[in-house]
Write an enzyme that holds these catalytic residues in place. Structure first.
Site, PDB file in Angstrom:
ATOM      1  N   GLU A   1      42.334  30.086  70.844  1.00 34.91           N
ATOM      2  CA  GLU A   1      43.339  30.547  69.808  1.00 34.91           C
ATOM      3  C   GLU A   1      44.261  31.844  70.582  1.00 34.91           C
ATOM      4  O   GLU A   1      44.872  32.445  69.920  1.00 34.91           O
ATOM      5  CB  GLU A   1      42.880  31.021  68.522  1.00 34.91           C
ATOM      6  CG  GLU A   1      41.946  32.021  68.721  1.00 34.91           C
ATOM      7  CD  GLU A   1      41.235  32.242  67.191  1.00 34.91           C
ATOM      8  OE1 GLU A   1      42.373  32.678  66.400  1.00 34.91           O
ATOM      9  OE2 GLU A   1      40.087  32.108  66.743  1.00 34.91           O
TER      10      GLU A   1
ATOM     11  N   CYS B   1      38.538  29.720  65.335  1.00 42.67           N
ATOM     12  CA  CYS B   1      37.594  29.555  65.957  1.00 42.67           C
ATOM     13  C   CYS B   1      36.752  28.299  65.953  1.00 42.67           C
ATOM     14  O   CYS B   1      35.797  28.199  66.445  1.00 42.67           O
ATOM     15  CB  CYS B   1      36.521  30.783  65.584  1.00 42.67           C
ATOM     16  SG  CYS B   1      37.308  32.495  65.447  1.00 42.67           S
TER      17      CYS B   1
ATOM     18  N   HIS C   1      28.715  31.051  63.686  1.00 48.45           N
ATOM     19  CA  HIS C   1      29.985  31.646  64.432  1.00 48.45           C
ATOM     20  C   HIS C   1      29.723  33.415  64.181  1.00 48.45           C
ATOM     21  O   HIS C   1      29.768  33.825  62.882  1.00 48.45           O
ATOM     22  CB  HIS C   1      31.343  31.309  63.632  1.00 48.45           C
ATOM     23  CG  HIS C   1      32.663  32.131  64.176  1.00 48.45           C
ATOM     24  ND1 HIS C   1      32.953  32.320  65.474  1.00 48.45           N
ATOM     25  CD2 HIS C   1      33.241  32.992  63.460  1.00 48.45           C
ATOM     26  CE1 HIS C   1      33.971  33.170  65.428  1.00 48.45           C
ATOM     27  NE2 HIS C   1      34.341  33.530  64.350  1.00 48.45           N
TER      28      HIS C   1
HETATM   29  N1  CAA Z   1      26.573  53.746  58.473  1.00 44.87           N
HETATM   30  C1  CAA Z   1      25.973  52.437  58.118  1.00 44.87           C
HETATM   31  N2  CAA Z   1      26.758  51.496  57.686  1.00 44.87           N
HETATM   32  C2  CAA Z   1      28.179  51.864  57.409  1.00 44.87           C
HETATM   33  C3  CAA Z   1      28.571  53.138  57.524  1.00 44.87           C
HETATM   34  C4  CAA Z   1      27.963  54.133  58.075  1.00 44.87           C
HETATM   35  N3  CAA Z   1      28.106  55.343  58.238  1.00 44.87           N
HETATM   36  N4  CAA Z   1      29.767  53.084  57.172  1.00 44.87           N
HETATM   37  C5  CAA Z   1      30.117  52.033  56.732  1.00 44.87           C
HETATM   38  N5  CAA Z   1      29.176  50.994  56.897  1.00 44.87           N
HETATM   39  C6  CAA Z   1      29.163  49.626  56.520  1.00 44.87           C
HETATM   40  C7  CAA Z   1      29.714  49.264  55.194  1.00 44.87           C
HETATM   41  O1  CAA Z   1      28.887  49.425  54.163  1.00 44.87           O
HETATM   42  C8  CAA Z   1      29.859  47.589  55.414  1.00 44.87           C
HETATM   43  O2  CAA Z   1      28.689  46.912  55.244  1.00 44.87           O
HETATM   44  P1  CAA Z   1      28.803  46.038  54.059  1.00 44.87           P
HETATM   45  O3  CAA Z   1      29.763  44.872  54.368  1.00 44.87           O
HETATM   46  O4  CAA Z   1      27.288  45.284  54.486  1.00 44.87           O
HETATM   47  O5  CAA Z   1      28.824  46.622  53.018  1.00 44.87           O
HETATM   48  C9  CAA Z   1      30.091  47.732  57.053  1.00 44.87           C
HETATM   49  O6  CAA Z   1      29.646  48.944  57.679  1.00 44.87           O
HETATM   50  C10 CAA Z   1      31.659  47.762  57.301  1.00 44.87           C
HETATM   51  O7  CAA Z   1      32.206  48.644  56.752  1.00 44.87           O
HETATM   52  P2  CAA Z   1      33.691  48.444  55.984  1.00 44.87           P
HETATM   53  O8  CAA Z   1      33.555  46.963  55.168  1.00 44.87           O
HETATM   54  O9  CAA Z   1      34.052  49.565  55.462  1.00 44.87           O
HETATM   55  O10 CAA Z   1      34.550  48.140  57.237  1.00 44.87           O
HETATM   56  P3  CAA Z   1      35.859  47.848  57.440  1.00 44.87           P
HETATM   57  O11 CAA Z   1      36.651  47.418  56.338  1.00 44.87           O
HETATM   58  O12 CAA Z   1      36.478  49.243  57.909  1.00 44.87           O
HETATM   59  O13 CAA Z   1      35.888  46.690  58.448  1.00 44.87           O
HETATM   60  C11 CAA Z   1      35.859  44.257  58.763  1.00 44.87           C
HETATM   61  C12 CAA Z   1      35.122  45.388  58.349  1.00 44.87           C
HETATM   62  C13 CAA Z   1      36.863  44.142  57.702  1.00 44.87           C
HETATM   63  C14 CAA Z   1      35.019  43.235  58.956  1.00 44.87           C
HETATM   64  C15 CAA Z   1      36.773  44.695  59.803  1.00 44.87           C
HETATM   65  O14 CAA Z   1      36.293  45.080  61.144  1.00 44.87           O
HETATM   66  C16 CAA Z   1      37.779  43.292  60.316  1.00 44.87           C
HETATM   67  O15 CAA Z   1      38.925  43.190  59.734  1.00 44.87           O
HETATM   68  N6  CAA Z   1      37.351  42.671  61.269  1.00 44.87           N
HETATM   69  C17 CAA Z   1      38.252  41.608  61.624  1.00 44.87           C
HETATM   70  C18 CAA Z   1      37.936  40.190  60.924  1.00 44.87           C
HETATM   71  C19 CAA Z   1      36.823  39.432  60.855  1.00 44.87           C
HETATM   72  O16 CAA Z   1      36.053  39.415  61.723  1.00 44.87           O
HETATM   73  N7  CAA Z   1      36.441  38.946  59.955  1.00 44.87           N
HETATM   74  C20 CAA Z   1      35.147  38.053  59.782  1.00 44.87           C
HETATM   75  C21 CAA Z   1      35.385  36.662  58.964  1.00 44.87           C
HETATM   76  S1  CAA Z   1      36.586  35.782  59.647  1.00 44.87           S
HETATM   77  C22 CAA Z   1      35.994  34.778  60.934  1.00 44.87           C
HETATM   78  O17 CAA Z   1      34.832  34.873  61.379  1.00 44.87           O
HETATM   79  C23 CAA Z   1      36.907  34.394  62.087  1.00 44.87           C
HETATM   80  C24 CAA Z   1      36.882  35.430  63.231  1.00 44.87           C
HETATM   81  O18 CAA Z   1      36.265  35.278  64.223  1.00 44.87           O
HETATM   82  C25 CAA Z   1      37.881  36.692  63.024  1.00 44.87           C
END
Ligand code: CAA
Length: 396
Positions: free
Chosen positions: A79, A111, A233
């Site tokens: 992709e 993916c 994945h």
């Molecule tokens: N200590 C320990 N843990 C902490 C923490 C700290 N100080 N602060 C936050 N966390 C935890 C949160 O509790 C959360 O865990 P849970 O989900 O278990 O509650 C985790 O860390 C992440 O925190 P947030 O949810 O607040 O993080 P975010 O919103 O800033 O970003 C994300 C997370 C949405 C995955 C972001 O990284 C993102 O958008 N990534 C790209 C999209 C992606 O990878 N999606 C996956 C599914 S789609 C797919 O698989 C296809 C692909 O390849 C893209």
């Protein structure tokens, strides 16, 4: 007659970013990345590497010693396409000097496309058991600087040589699918980074897993307990852990014990934690990680595999580990590759990230960095130019 994966090699760029460093720079608690996402490092491609050079380097190892005339097809899943028209695999075909009778095509569905290509190739191999298919998955995961997706970047390619009577794993015929029109993650052709609704994407991933598993179960009549290990994945390690917790909870009302969760999936996460998301290559790298990082002999065990491609299409399928598989793994080469990467400063990482070649008709050369067996030299009259590098990736 079994059909499946005969050889499995991955390549990842020779530079990496420590997520502790990124967290400090972005004023985020490092534990969010290390524990919350479960990631430690991400591979960063220099300007003179792309999906073609990464895939060609991985493929060089996968086809070593194989009669090139037995390779009937190259399927390239990505992709991160470098051209709207020409398949990236045609450059690889050229760089590897494969025979002209070998067909090449590029496939796309986020993916998921690597697994789709795998499944489309297997009936061909059943019909032509003397032929092989070279399946390439190669991607550079890019999100905006200083966005939530930034710590989930990465880059890698995986080359899987598909054959009859495979030496590593045989793919079972039953599979479960799930398709739905959702906008969780996509990249318009005019953008360099993905647009993502991150939290929504993680919810859709889990929904797709439940649905694909239900379809697989209906088709195969197998239970979860018929599977010894699982590969997912893996955009980041915690996603795979959550996915497995969800799969167990669908099948068993008791929550999974931490030691069972670790036994089922931890070995599959070792490489991904070090190189980050590699989109189409991610599931194949999880499989390599599982086979190479599990101490116990997995011969004859059934592995459950889940592929998710945003947008979305998902598939749950299974594979049987072949007796004697351990003799054909690339464990040492992969360990050397991962340990020989150089850490980047934040400044160098952002410079790599922002590098872009001019889009005019001129000749533009890329700066020389450490690469694999091939490098992207630059463009001339809009044509991409590649060269072979004298040193193998493990020793450069
Ligand atoms: N200590 C320990 N843990 C902490 C923490 C700290 N100080 N602060 C936050 N966390 C935890 C949160 O509790 C959360 O865990 P849970 O989900 O278990 O509650 C985790 O860390 C992440 O925190 P947030 O949810 O607040 O993080 P975010 O919103 O800033 O970003 C994300 C997370 C949405 C995955 C972001 O990284 C993102 O958008 N990534 C790209 C999209 C992606 O990878 N999606 C996956 C599914 S789609 C797919 O698989 C296809 C692909 O390849 C893209």
């Amino acid at each position: 007659m079994g059909v499946g994966i005969d050889a499995l090699h991955f390549y990842t760029p020779r530079y990496m970013l420590d997520l502790r460093l990124l967290a400090r720079e972005r004023a985020v608690d490092p534990q969010k990345y290390l524990t919350g996402l479960g990631q430690e490092w991400m591979s960063i491609a220099p300007p003179d590497e792309d999906i073609v050079t990464m895939a060609a380097t991985a493929a060089t190892d996968a086809i070593r010693g194989v009669d090139p005339h037995s390779i009937a097809m190259v399927l390239f899943a990505t992709e991160s396409a470098v051209d709207h028209s020409k398949a990236a695999g045609v450059w690889v075909h050229h760089l590897l000097e494969l025979p002209r009778t070998c067909r090449v095509v590029e496939v796309k569905q986020a993916c998921y496309s690597g697994v789709c290509a795998l499944q489309l190739a297997l009936p061909y191999i059943r019909q032509h058991p003397d032929k092989k298919v070279l399946l390439l998955t190669s991607d550079i995961a890019r999100y905006g600087l200083n966005t939530p997706g930034e710590p989930t970047q990465g880059a890698a390619a995986c080359a899987a040589l598909l054959s009859a009577s495979p030496r590593l794993v045989a793919i079972e015929p039953e599979a479960g699918y799930y398709t739905d029109h959702v906008m969780d993650f996509w990249r318009p052709t005019y953008l360099q980074e993905a647009i993502v609704d991150g939290k929504y994407s993680t919810r859709i991933y889990l929904t797709a897993l439940g649905e694909a598993w239900a379809h697989y179960q209906m088709e195969s009549k197998r239970a979860l307990s018929d599977h010894a290990r699982f590969c997912y994945h893996t955009p980041f390690a915690r996603m795979a852990q959550k996915a497995h917790e969800r799969l167990v909870s669908i099948n068993d009302s008791a929550p999974i014990a931490p030691e069972t969760l670790a036994r089922h999936i931890n070995a599959s996460l070792v490489y991904g934690k070090k190189l980050g998301n590699s989109y189409t290559a991610s599931l194949f790298i999880s499989l390599a990680s599982l086979l190479e990082q599990t101490e116990e002999d997995l011969s004859s065990c059934r592995i459950g595999l889940f592929s998710y491609g945003s947008g979305c299409v998902a598939e749950y399928f299974s594979a049987l580990v072949q007796p004697g598989y351990r003799r054909h793994l690339a464990t040492d080469a992969h360990a050397l590759l991962l340990s020989s990467r150089r850490p980047l400063s934040i400044g160098d990482y952002e410079q790599f990230y922002q590098y872009a070649l001019p889009q005019d008709e001129g000749r533009h050369a890329t700066p020389r960095h450490r690469t694999g067996a091939f490098r992207f030299q630059g463009v001339e009259a809009h044509e991409r130019l590649y060269e072979r590098c004298p040193l193998s990736p493990a020793h450069a």
